[in-house]
Design an enzyme around this catalytic site. Structure first.
Site, PDB file in Angstrom:
ATOM      1  N   SER A   1       0.836  -1.204   0.000  1.00  0.00           N
ATOM      2  CA  SER A   1       0.000   0.000   0.000  1.00  0.00           C
ATOM      3  C   SER A   1       0.874   1.258   0.000  1.00  0.00           C
ATOM      4  O   SER A   1       2.050   1.223   0.401  1.00  0.00           O
ATOM      5  CB  SER A   1      -0.902  -0.020   1.235  1.00  0.00           C
TER       6      SER A   1
ATOM      7  N   CYS B   1      -3.847  -4.746  -7.733  1.00  0.00           N
ATOM      8  CA  CYS B   1      -3.344  -3.372  -7.832  1.00  0.00           C
ATOM      9  C   CYS B   1      -3.653  -2.789  -9.195  1.00  0.00           C
ATOM     10  O   CYS B   1      -3.568  -1.581  -9.383  1.00  0.00           O
ATOM     11  CB  CYS B   1      -1.846  -3.355  -7.599  1.00  0.00           C
TER      12      CYS B   1
ATOM     13  N   GLU C   1      -8.304   4.072  -2.088  1.00  0.00           N
ATOM     14  CA  GLU C   1      -8.217   2.749  -2.727  1.00  0.00           C
ATOM     15  C   GLU C   1      -9.043   1.795  -1.867  1.00  0.00           C
ATOM     16  O   GLU C   1      -8.672   1.508  -0.727  1.00  0.00           O
ATOM     17  CB  GLU C   1      -6.761   2.284  -2.774  1.00  0.00           C
TER      18      GLU C   1
HETATM   19  P1  NAD Z   1       0.455  -3.607   2.964  1.00  0.00           P
HETATM   20  O1  NAD Z   1       1.132  -2.337   2.627  1.00  0.00           O
HETATM   21  O2  NAD Z   1      -0.435  -3.658   4.137  1.00  0.00           O
HETATM   22  O3  NAD Z   1       1.554  -4.772   3.204  1.00  0.00           O
HETATM   23  C1  NAD Z   1       2.604  -4.974   2.302  1.00  0.00           C
HETATM   24  C2  NAD Z   1       3.796  -5.527   3.062  1.00  0.00           C
HETATM   25  O4  NAD Z   1       4.208  -4.581   4.031  1.00  0.00           O
HETATM   26  C3  NAD Z   1       3.496  -6.823   3.791  1.00  0.00           C
HETATM   27  O5  NAD Z   1       4.576  -7.691   3.639  1.00  0.00           O
HETATM   28  C4  NAD Z   1       3.308  -6.376   5.242  1.00  0.00           C
HETATM   29  O6  NAD Z   1       3.725  -7.344   6.177  1.00  0.00           O
HETATM   30  C5  NAD Z   1       4.183  -5.149   5.335  1.00  0.00           C
HETATM   31  N1  NAD Z   1       3.642  -4.146   6.258  1.00  0.00           N
HETATM   32  C6  NAD Z   1       2.341  -3.932   6.573  1.00  0.00           C
HETATM   33  N2  NAD Z   1       2.232  -2.923   7.452  1.00  0.00           N
HETATM   34  C7  NAD Z   1       3.480  -2.489   7.707  1.00  0.00           C
HETATM   35  C8  NAD Z   1       4.014  -1.454   8.532  1.00  0.00           C
HETATM   36  N3  NAD Z   1       3.241  -0.665   9.273  1.00  0.00           N
HETATM   37  N4  NAD Z   1       5.352  -1.271   8.540  1.00  0.00           N
HETATM   38  C9  NAD Z   1       6.145  -2.045   7.792  1.00  0.00           C
HETATM   39  N5  NAD Z   1       5.687  -3.048   7.009  1.00  0.00           N
HETATM   40  C10 NAD Z   1       4.377  -3.258   6.937  1.00  0.00           C
HETATM   41  O7  NAD Z   1      -0.296  -4.089   1.638  1.00  0.00           O
HETATM   42  P2  NAD Z   1      -1.277  -5.340   1.485  1.00  0.00           P
HETATM   43  O8  NAD Z   1      -2.555  -5.005   2.163  1.00  0.00           O
HETATM   44  O9  NAD Z   1      -0.578  -6.594   1.817  1.00  0.00           O
HETATM   45  O10 NAD Z   1      -1.486  -5.339  -0.102  1.00  0.00           O
HETATM   46  C11 NAD Z   1      -2.426  -4.566  -0.767  1.00  0.00           C
HETATM   47  C12 NAD Z   1      -1.821  -3.272  -1.250  1.00  0.00           C
HETATM   48  O11 NAD Z   1      -0.729  -3.537  -2.119  1.00  0.00           O
HETATM   49  C13 NAD Z   1      -2.785  -2.446  -2.080  1.00  0.00           C
HETATM   50  O12 NAD Z   1      -2.610  -1.092  -1.736  1.00  0.00           O
HETATM   51  C14 NAD Z   1      -2.352  -2.705  -3.504  1.00  0.00           C
HETATM   52  O13 NAD Z   1      -2.682  -1.692  -4.439  1.00  0.00           O
HETATM   53  C15 NAD Z   1      -0.883  -2.800  -3.329  1.00  0.00           C
HETATM   54  N6  NAD Z   1      -0.265  -3.509  -4.431  1.00  0.00           N
HETATM   55  C16 NAD Z   1       0.465  -2.767  -5.313  1.00  0.00           C
HETATM   56  C17 NAD Z   1       1.038  -3.379  -6.406  1.00  0.00           C
HETATM   57  C18 NAD Z   1       1.845  -2.592  -7.378  1.00  0.00           C
HETATM   58  O14 NAD Z   1       2.494  -3.208  -8.195  1.00  0.00           O
HETATM   59  N7  NAD Z   1       1.841  -1.266  -7.348  1.00  0.00           N
HETATM   60  C19 NAD Z   1       0.900  -4.768  -6.580  1.00  0.00           C
HETATM   61  C20 NAD Z   1       0.157  -5.494  -5.644  1.00  0.00           C
HETATM   62  C21 NAD Z   1      -0.418  -4.845  -4.569  1.00  0.00           C
END
Ligand code: NAD
Length: 506
Positions: free
Chosen positions: A235, A290, A391
């Site tokens: 995210s 995404c 989103e």
């Molecule tokens: P997220 O940001 O919650 O988590 C992603 C990763 O970060 C995970 O491995 C998680 O353990 C870690 N994380 C979570 N919170 C954290 C924090 N406070 N500090 C450090 N690390 C942390 O995302 P999600 O919910 O797993 O995935 C969905 C999001 O990913 C959506 O926003 C989607 O659009 C995005 N996404 C983007 C793409 C792209 O290519 N741009 C591709 C896939 C998903």
């Protein structure tokens, strides 16, 4: 953290460090659930700094040998890994469905898209070729080489448990780096399985390591002095945090964030074709992509017939458990996320958008514990509404109305996210203008989800990517290598000795 799972019956997902499955030193764990039933199926360790340090030490120890392994031999390991992934595609897809919830055919397709990055990485000897110029000065030649960056780390999101890790580590490893992967704690098991397969393919111990966990593990990665480069997908707020922390710590970083992807539909488009494409792009994987289309910009006379088509097609979508034949849309990943998305539907109504189709009441008989939500469609959404600005990451499609193509382009360019976008039209001129003026990283012309194939690169602009280089393709190779420029002169070749002045072509 969730309640402890029953340790007697439930598998604990292992770390993979130095070519072996390992338990974590950390005593913190989380539950992994099957989103279709709500049942806890595995538990996952939440690594601490000592666990991350053990993985980084293994990666650092493996680096000199792997870096000096000829690229052709590295490519041969990738070829064997490719075969093993193909042979295990069904098992990997089942893990994706079992932990994420998406349908089995969709999961299989996502695994396939990941496998294609491994196919790309098999061409690494060609991709690492440098440049060479003879006689940049009299008797002086110049050439470049691309060398690995060192120990790299990947942090990945829940929505593509196989594909997104495969966007990263095969390219990094083929380039001669070693790797520490931290997948999403919601969908951890496929990553450990892929590392096991990579070891079976002949990857030396320590070249690929898998750790699990939450913020504690991520922070330990971002602050570990032994890690040289970090790839992140997730995210936007966390992407920004990862980017800033890595920059502060002097690490190379690419951090891909969230999205709000628009499709602009012009009145001259084949509306039946466009509606089918939009339905698939909005509701496939329950909108947890995404590159999902979450905002449709209907231009002029396209709006009324398009909304009618979308409603008819969206309500016909079969919702149910992802492993059941004929199901088109599975549950959301967790109960918490399902409730958050349902909350956005409440919010949209309060904000004055017209609710054309309401997914909240949808129940799946026999799966009362699952995290299901039906397809939802809003019309007359405006840019001031939260349901447009945020989103949502669920099966909620918002239709906005614009008078002209120009208004549509202005609307898309005004959004802070810029991952993917698409235009639906029969006009080459309109499409060309859209392609040229739109401020978004990946653009589709009559293609709703323009996810680039493995030999092109994936990445958005603005709040959808912090950093410069995109993932996989040639940009991936650039991210995982550093260029060295070598200038060579051999003495005793009848060339004059250099003086004290700045050398110029002579
Ligand atoms: P997220 O940001 O919650 O988590 C992603 C990763 O970060 C995970 O491995 C998680 O353990 C870690 N994380 C979570 N919170 C954290 C924090 N406070 N500090 C450090 N690390 C942390 O995302 P999600 O919910 O797993 O995935 C969905 C999001 O990913 C959506 O926003 C989607 O659009 C995005 N996404 C983007 C793409 C792209 O290519 N741009 C591709 C896939 C998903």
């Amino acid at each position: 953290m969730n309640k402890p799972a029953d340790m007697q019956t439930i598998e604990t997902v292992a770390l993979w460090i130095n070519g072996r499955a390992q338990p974590a030193a950390s005593a913190r764990f989380g539950d992994v659930t099957n989103p279709a039933t709500g049942a806890v199926t595995r538990r996952v360790p939440f690594c601490n700094a000592a666990d991350i340090d053990a993985a980084v030490k293994a990666a650092a120890a493996a680096l000199p040998g792997w870096r000096d392994t000829p690229p052709l031999r590295r490519a041969r390991v990738m070829q064997k890994f490719l075969q093993l992934l193909q042979a295990n595609q069904k098992d990997l897809a089942q893990r994706v469905t079992g932990e994420h919830g998406k349908t089995l055919p969709d999961a299989t397709g996502s695994v396939q898209r990941g496998i294609e990055v491994v196919e790309f990485a098999c061409g690494i000897p060609h991709l690492l070729k440098g440049e060479h110029s003879e006689d940049v000065g009299t008797g002086v030649d110049c050439h470049t080489v691309r060398q690995p960056v060192g120990v790299c780390a990947g942090i990945t999101p829940f929505n593509f448990p196989v594909m997104v890790p495969l966007w990263m580590f095969p390219v990094a490893i083929a380039c001669g780096n070693t790797f520490v992967l931290k997948p999403s704690e919601k969908v951890p098991s496929a990553s450990t399985r892929m590392a096991e397969l990579a070891t079976e393919a002949g990857l030396p111990d320590g070249v690929l390591n898998v750790v699990h966990g939450d913020k504690e593990a991520v922070d330990a990665i971002l602050n570990h002095p032994g890690i040289n480069a970090v790839s992140f997908v997730g995210s936007t707020p966390i992407a920004k945090y990862v980017y800033e922390t890595c920059a502060k710590n002097g690490k190379r970083v690419q951090a891909l964030g969230g999205a709000k992807n628009h499709a602009v539909v012009l009145p001259d488009a084949d509306l039946e074709f466009a509606a089918d494409a939009l339905i698939s792009a909005a509701y496939g994987s329950a909108g947890e992509r995404c590159m999902a289309i979450s905002a449709v910009v209907a231009v002029g006379a396209a709006a009324d017939p398009l909304v009618a088509l979308l409603k008819r097609k969206a309500e016909a979508i079969m919702v149910g458990p992802g492993d059941k034949e004929g199901v088109e849309m599975g549950p959301l990943v967790t109960r918490q996320h399902r409730d958050k998305v349902a909350g956005y539907i409440d919010q949209g109504i309060k904000e004055g958008a017209k609710l054309v189709l309401d997914g909240r009441p949808r129940k799946v008989p026999g799966y009362e514990g699952g995290f299901f939500l039906g397809t939802t469609l809003f019309d007359h959404v405006t840019p001031e509404m939260k349901i447009y600005q945020d989103e949502i990451f669920g099966p909620v499609l918002a239709v906005l109305r614009a008078k002209t193509l120009e208004d549509g382009i202005t609307l898309v360019n005004g959004n802070p996210y810029a991952n993917g976008t698409a235009i639906f039209t029969e006009s080459g001129g309109a499409a060309r203008r859209f392609e040229n003026e739109i401020q978004v990283g990946m653009v589709g012309v009559n293609v709703p989800i323009p996810v680039p194939v493995a030999f092109y690169s994936f990445g958005g602009w603005k709040n959808s990517l912090f950093g410069d280089l995109h993932l996989h393709g040639v940009e991936g190779v650039k991210f995982y290598t550093r260029t060295k420029v070598i200038t060579t002169r051999w003495p005793h070749q009848d060339t004059p000795a250099p003086g004290l002045n700045m050398p110029t072509l002579g």
